[in-house]
Motif scaffolding. Sequence first.
Motif, mmCIF file in Angstrom:
data_model
loop_
_atom_site.group_PDB
_atom_site.id
_atom_site.type_symbol
_atom_site.label_atom_id
_atom_site.label_comp_id
_atom_site.label_asym_id
_atom_site.label_seq_id
_atom_site.Cartn_x
_atom_site.Cartn_y
_atom_site.Cartn_z
ATOM 1 N N ILE A 110 0.876 -1.166 0.000
ATOM 2 C CA ILE A 110 0.000 0.000 0.000
ATOM 3 C C ILE A 110 0.915 1.218 0.000
ATOM 4 C CG2 ILE A 110 -1.720 1.285 1.326
ATOM 5 C CD1 ILE A 110 -2.452 -1.517 2.599
ATOM 6 N N GLU A 111 0.708 2.120 -0.941
ATOM 7 C CA GLU A 111 1.525 3.316 -1.015
ATOM 8 C C GLU A 111 0.701 4.534 -0.614
ATOM 9 O OE1 GLU A 111 2.789 2.607 -5.185
ATOM 10 O OE2 GLU A 111 4.819 2.747 -4.337
ATOM 11 N N LYS A 112 1.290 5.342 0.256
ATOM 12 C CA LYS A 112 0.639 6.571 0.701
ATOM 13 C C LYS A 112 1.596 7.742 0.497
ATOM 14 C CE LYS A 112 -2.229 4.473 4.272
ATOM 15 N NZ LYS A 112 -2.632 4.514 5.680
ATOM 16 N N VAL A 113 1.028 8.868 0.161
ATOM 17 C CA VAL A 113 1.821 10.090 0.032
ATOM 18 C C VAL A 113 1.362 11.052 1.117
ATOM 19 C CG1 VAL A 113 2.394 12.074 -1.414
ATOM 20 C CG2 VAL A 113 2.157 9.800 -2.445
ATOM 21 N N GLU A 114 2.307 11.510 1.918
ATOM 22 C CA GLU A 114 2.052 12.559 2.897
ATOM 23 C C GLU A 114 2.858 13.765 2.441
ATOM 24 O OE1 GLU A 114 3.262 11.040 6.699
ATOM 25 O OE2 GLU A 114 1.608 9.588 6.771
ATOM 26 N N THR A 115 2.276 14.931 2.538
ATOM 27 C CA THR A 115 2.987 16.129 2.104
ATOM 28 C C THR A 115 3.253 17.046 3.297
ATOM 29 O OG1 THR A 115 0.929 17.294 1.576
ATOM 30 C CG2 THR A 115 1.978 16.041 -0.213
ATOM 31 N N TYR A 116 4.260 17.869 3.107
ATOM 32 C CA TYR A 116 4.502 18.949 4.062
ATOM 33 C C TYR A 116 4.524 20.246 3.264
ATOM 34 C CZ TYR A 116 9.405 18.801 2.548
ATOM 35 O OH TYR A 116 10.557 18.826 1.790
ATOM 36 N N ALA A 117 4.073 21.309 3.898
ATOM 37 C CA ALA A 117 3.891 22.581 3.202
ATOM 38 C C ALA A 117 5.220 23.319 3.040
ATOM 39 C CB ALA A 117 2.906 23.454 3.959
ATOM 40 N N VAL A 118 5.399 23.842 1.832
ATOM 41 C CA VAL A 118 6.499 24.763 1.554
ATOM 42 C C VAL A 118 5.907 26.003 0.902
ATOM 43 C CG1 VAL A 118 8.296 22.990 1.368
ATOM 44 C CG2 VAL A 118 7.011 23.645 -0.673
ATOM 45 N N GLY B 142 11.958 29.310 -7.420
ATOM 46 C CA GLY B 142 12.576 28.027 -7.117
ATOM 47 C C GLY B 142 13.461 28.084 -5.889
ATOM 48 N N ILE B 143 14.264 29.137 -5.776
ATOM 49 C CA ILE B 143 15.157 29.259 -4.620
ATOM 50 C C ILE B 143 14.360 29.432 -3.329
ATOM 51 C CG2 ILE B 143 15.588 31.746 -4.860
ATOM 52 C CD1 ILE B 143 18.216 29.169 -3.802
ATOM 53 N N ASP B 144 13.256 30.191 -3.384
ATOM 54 C CA ASP B 144 12.399 30.352 -2.201
ATOM 55 C C ASP B 144 11.810 29.010 -1.777
ATOM 56 O OD1 ASP B 144 12.853 33.092 -2.157
ATOM 57 O OD2 ASP B 144 10.955 33.578 -3.173
ATOM 58 N N LEU B 145 11.340 28.245 -2.750
ATOM 59 C CA LEU B 145 10.767 26.931 -2.439
ATOM 60 C C LEU B 145 11.825 26.006 -1.840
ATOM 61 C CD1 LEU B 145 8.593 26.508 -5.642
ATOM 62 C CD2 LEU B 145 7.721 26.721 -3.294
ATOM 63 N N TYR B 146 13.027 26.049 -2.395
ATOM 64 C CA TYR B 146 14.096 25.187 -1.880
ATOM 65 C C TYR B 146 14.497 25.597 -0.464
ATOM 66 C CZ TYR B 146 18.177 22.229 -1.693
ATOM 67 O OH TYR B 146 19.088 21.278 -1.315
ATOM 68 N N ARG B 147 14.538 26.888 -0.205
ATOM 69 C CA ARG B 147 14.822 27.344 1.172
ATOM 70 C C ARG B 147 13.740 26.847 2.131
ATOM 71 N NH1 ARG B 147 16.387 32.975 -1.078
ATOM 72 N NH2 ARG B 147 18.646 32.791 -1.196
ATOM 73 N N SER B 148 12.491 26.904 1.691
ATOM 74 C CA SER B 148 11.384 26.440 2.527
ATOM 75 C C SER B 148 11.487 24.936 2.784
ATOM 76 C CB SER B 148 10.045 26.792 1.869
ATOM 77 O OG SER B 148 8.972 26.493 2.710
ATOM 78 N N ILE B 149 11.925 24.187 1.778
ATOM 79 C CA ILE B 149 12.161 22.744 1.967
ATOM 80 C C ILE B 149 13.205 22.549 3.057
ATOM 81 C CG2 ILE B 149 13.243 20.725 0.891
ATOM 82 C CD1 ILE B 149 11.822 21.592 -1.747
ATOM 83 N N GLY B 150 14.275 23.358 3.021
ATOM 84 C CA GLY B 150 15.329 23.269 4.031
ATOM 85 C C GLY B 150 14.834 23.567 5.437
ATOM 86 N N GLU B 151 13.812 24.397 5.531
ATOM 87 C CA GLU B 151 13.259 24.750 6.841
ATOM 88 C C GLU B 151 12.202 23.763 7.328
ATOM 89 O OE1 GLU B 151 11.738 28.676 6.235
ATOM 90 O OE2 GLU B 151 13.727 29.531 5.894
ATOM 91 N N HIS B 152 11.471 23.144 6.388
ATOM 92 C CA HIS B 152 10.304 22.351 6.769
ATOM 93 C C HIS B 152 10.373 20.874 6.385
ATOM 94 C CE1 HIS B 152 8.333 26.080 7.838
ATOM 95 N NE2 HIS B 152 8.683 26.572 6.667
ATOM 96 N N GLY B 153 11.424 20.489 5.673
ATOM 97 C CA GLY B 153 11.530 19.099 5.220
ATOM 98 C C GLY B 153 11.596 18.123 6.375
ATOM 99 N N PRO B 154 11.338 16.844 6.085
ATOM 100 C CA PRO B 154 11.373 15.835 7.143
ATOM 101 C C PRO B 154 12.763 15.730 7.772
ATOM 102 C CG PRO B 154 11.005 14.822 4.977
ATOM 103 C CD PRO B 154 11.040 16.296 4.783
#
Length: 183
Positions: free
Chosen positions: A13-21, A26-38
Amino acid sequence: MASGAAGGDWKAIEKVETYAVSGSTGIDLYRSIGEHGPKVGSGRAIAYTDFKLTWQRDYRPRAGGCTLVSAKPKLIIIYRLPKPQGALPPATQRLWDRFIAGVSAHEKVHGEVITDMVKKIEAVSIGLSADDDPDCRKVRRKLQAELPAIVEEQRRRSRDFDREEMSEGGNVHRLVLALVNGG
């Protein structure tokens, strides 16, 4: 992801959970990934694949011994991926779509490695037996002795894959560069 190996058919069973960025570039999104990633280890990741695994095992005492006659896994693979909170400008959306498709494909490989591990556990489980084991304790210990090598192989394969993909010029490295550099 079905297994026709030593046991019955099953499917992960495959599930996708997301976290908000957030961000509009692109650079803003990547910075947000760095702050909020798992959180993984001492840092954060872009995405992460985890799993939950339980088993239904049928141990059967026979003639003073015990045989594990069936082992059916229930495997849930969880992909944790970033997701922008709001609408993105069209150019950034195109960059994001390419980035997240590549990251998702990367994580799917981790899912395949996990599924392979479960198939290997299933294969060594079914038919495992022990003599002079009316309470099925010896056969359970035999099974537990098999597991560390199989689990370590899965972890090694995942680490090796990440090392290759994230190294300079690797696929994930190129995806990040394309996202943050706009190309």
